[in-house]
Design a protein around this motif. Structure first.
Motif, PDB file in Angstrom:
ATOM      1  N   LYS A  46       0.878  -1.171   0.000  1.00 28.48           N
ATOM      2  CA  LYS A  46       0.000   0.000   0.000  1.00 28.48           C
ATOM      3  C   LYS A  46       0.910   1.214   0.000  1.00 28.48           C
ATOM      4  CE  LYS A  46      -3.991   1.620   2.730  1.00 28.48           C
ATOM      5  NZ  LYS A  46      -4.784   1.232   3.940  1.00 28.48           N
ATOM      6  N   HIS A  47       0.719   2.089  -0.957  1.00 32.85           N
ATOM      7  CA  HIS A  47       1.703   3.139  -1.207  1.00 32.85           C
ATOM      8  C   HIS A  47       0.991   4.487  -1.271  1.00 32.85           C
ATOM      9  CE1 HIS A  47       5.235   4.528  -4.028  1.00 32.85           C
ATOM     10  NE2 HIS A  47       5.115   5.272  -2.937  1.00 32.85           N
ATOM     11  N   TRP A  48       1.262   5.302  -0.235  1.00 36.94           N
ATOM     12  CA  TRP A  48       0.702   6.657  -0.202  1.00 36.94           C
ATOM     13  C   TRP A  48       1.630   7.591  -0.983  1.00 36.94           C
ATOM     14  CZ3 TRP A  48       0.239   3.283   3.918  1.00 36.94           C
ATOM     15  CH2 TRP A  48      -1.029   3.119   4.467  1.00 36.94           C
ATOM     16  N   LEU A  52      -2.862   7.532  -3.477  1.00 35.07           N
ATOM     17  CA  LEU A  52      -2.814   6.220  -2.826  1.00 35.07           C
ATOM     18  C   LEU A  52      -3.044   5.143  -3.884  1.00 35.07           C
ATOM     19  CD1 LEU A  52      -2.866   4.301  -0.330  1.00 35.07           C
ATOM     20  CD2 LEU A  52      -5.329   4.674  -0.257  1.00 35.07           C
ATOM     21  N   HIS A  53      -2.209   4.117  -3.887  1.00 38.97           N
ATOM     22  CA  HIS A  53      -2.414   2.968  -4.772  1.00 38.97           C
ATOM     23  C   HIS A  53      -1.833   1.731  -4.111  1.00 38.97           C
ATOM     24  CE1 HIS A  53       1.623   4.457  -5.836  1.00 38.97           C
ATOM     25  NE2 HIS A  53       1.910   3.174  -6.011  1.00 38.97           N
ATOM     26  N   TYR A  54      -2.069   0.588  -4.737  1.00 39.41           N
ATOM     27  CA  TYR A  54      -1.565  -0.688  -4.226  1.00 39.41           C
ATOM     28  C   TYR A  54      -0.647  -1.272  -5.283  1.00 39.41           C
ATOM     29  CZ  TYR A  54      -5.228  -0.234  -0.718  1.00 39.41           C
ATOM     30  OH  TYR A  54      -6.016   0.231   0.289  1.00 39.41           O
ATOM     31  N   ASP A  55       0.572  -1.619  -4.887  1.00 37.87           N
ATOM     32  CA  ASP A  55       1.516  -2.226  -5.829  1.00 37.87           C
ATOM     33  C   ASP A  55       1.433  -3.737  -5.688  1.00 37.87           C
ATOM     34  OD1 ASP A  55       2.850   0.065  -7.100  1.00 37.87           O
ATOM     35  OD2 ASP A  55       3.383   0.568  -5.032  1.00 37.87           O
ATOM     36  N   PHE A  56       1.060  -4.384  -6.773  1.00 39.50           N
ATOM     37  CA  PHE A  56       0.841  -5.823  -6.788  1.00 39.50           C
ATOM     38  C   PHE A  56       2.051  -6.469  -7.451  1.00 39.50           C
ATOM     39  CE2 PHE A  56      -0.938  -9.754  -8.446  1.00 39.50           C
ATOM     40  CZ  PHE A  56      -1.811 -10.154  -7.450  1.00 39.50           C
TER      41      PHE A  56
END
Ligand code: MN
Length: 406
Positions: A46-48, A52-56
């Motif tokens: 989880k990257h603010w 904000l996004h989620y790195d998969f």
């Protein structure tokens, strides 16, 4: 190092004297080492950043293939989540948490939102090349089958290729209206025992379902006429060592043991009638024979042609959301209409001439799961189901269970 070339874009974007992120030639971290050979790690960070996004990230050939997912994963197969492919990251990135300072690439806080192991379905290289990657996840929050599908970019040189991250339909899928995994489980999993090392041991090679199982701890035995079910005991709290436990749904129904006797019922009549037919009985927790009350369920079980044994489970009536409805189950017996009763099987204490009660539970369950998968037709699969285990942190499981109304 083969991976070095793949990691050059990663290195080129960063100044390692200004960012706490791992370099590309660092040691393999202990988390990765713990997975062992033959297992592939995954992480969702989880990257603010500015947004904000989620790195998969999925491990493949020594690097983490990476996608930025603005909305994060969803357990609802109807949600197709945009996943923009970004540069490969080093394996050691999978346990990175920290804050990238202002003005640096990706400035902002990063936590490990989920991690575990992934297993490709089919050839991962072919799937990746074709932009159609199917896989299973075993993490703390994400489980079951998923797909990453590449959709055509605006032009072929578009390096930030857009893909879609989609939950496939299985027992881990949940409608977004019932459960939003990113909202419900927002925190880091870094302090939790990593999932992934728990793996149902495959059946001993040469085990045929028609033959006695070669399970460690099994012993030859006639089929007992009665069997007292093992009962639950009260615990003080969630287990301290979740990796040693198996987690299943506690179904809100009636405990029901199925006794399948391979011997013909007509044997006493010198084999004149019913030779080869199986005697199937449904027995309650207190030893009452409810076979006649559950005629259509008995028929469904008969069509599975299960070997003789005792099969342990629970009968329930699922509501529209699939959650067992105890009131509806009671109403079935009051009205005598029991056609929508479903049997969840979770254990097989006796099987095909063997007492399996001293065998490890995970071995018995692997046998049971294989039996049901082999025997199933779609119509019967609705009536007789395997009670799946959830390999996840018990606290997040409890949170999910509450959300679902279990
Ligand atoms: Mn990111």
């Amino acid at each position: 190092m083969d991976n070095l070339h793949a990691l050059l874009p990663y290195a080129a974007k960063r100044n390692f004297s200004n960012t706490p992120e791992p370099g590309i030639d660092g040691p393999v971290d202990s988390q990765r080492a713990a997975l062992g050979a033959g297992q592939l790690g995954f992480v969702v960070q989880k990257h603010w950043a500015s947004h904000l996004h989620y790195d998969f990230r999925l491990e493949l050939h020594g690097t983490m293939k990476s996608w930025a997912v603005p909305k994060g994963p969803s357990l609802d197969p109807k949600d197709k989540r945009m996943a923009v492919q970004v540069e490969d990251h080093p394996l050691s990135y999978a346990s990175f948490e920290g804050t990238i300072p202002p003005k640096q690439y990706g400035a902002g806080k990063i936590i490990v939102w989920d991690r575990g192991v992934w297993q490709p379905i089919g050839d991962p290289d072919a799937g990746y090349q074709a932009g159609n990657l199917k896989f299973e996840l075993r993490g703390h929050k994400l489980h079951g089958k998923w797909a990453l599908i590449r959709i055509k970019g605006k032009n072929k040189s578009d390096k930030q290729a857009p893909w879609l991250l989609i939950k496939e339909k299985d027992s881990f899928a949940q409608p977004a209206s019932a459960f939003n995994v990113t909202d419900a489980l927002p925190d880091s999993v870094m302090d939790k025992t990593p999932p992934g090392r728990v793996k149902a041991r495959p059946l001993a090679s040469g085990t045929s379902l028609a033959l006695p199982p070669k399970l460690a701890g099994s012993k030859k035995s006639t089929l007992p006429a009665t069997l007292a079910p093992q009962l639950a005991t009260l615990a003080q709290g969630v287990p301290d060592h979740p990796i040693e436990w198996i987690f299943e749904v506690k179904f809100d129904g009636y405990r029901m043991l199925t006794r399948v006797d391979g011997e013909s019922r007509g044997r006493a009549d010198k084999g004149v009638s019913g030779r080869g037919a199986k005697d199937i009985r449904l027995i309650t927790r207190n030893g009452n024979d409810w076979t006649s009350k559950l005629a259509s369920l008995r028929q469904a079980i008969a069509s599975l042609k299960l070997p003789s044994g005792w099969y342990d489970g629970e009968i329930v009536v699922p509501n529209k959301k699939g959650v067992p409805d105890f009131g509806a189950l009671q109403a079935c017996f009051e009205s005598g209409r029991t056609d929508n009763i479903v049997l969840y099987l979770f254990d097989v204490p006796y099987f095909n001439g063997y007492d399996l009660r001293a065998c490890p539970l995970e071995d018995r369950r692997a046998l049971l799961k294989q039996l049901l998968e082999t025997a199933h037709s779609d119509s019967v699969a609705e009536r007789v189901r395997f009670s799946e285990a959830f390999n996840a942190d018990p606290r997040s499981l409890i949170a999910s269970a509450c959300k679902m109304g279990l």
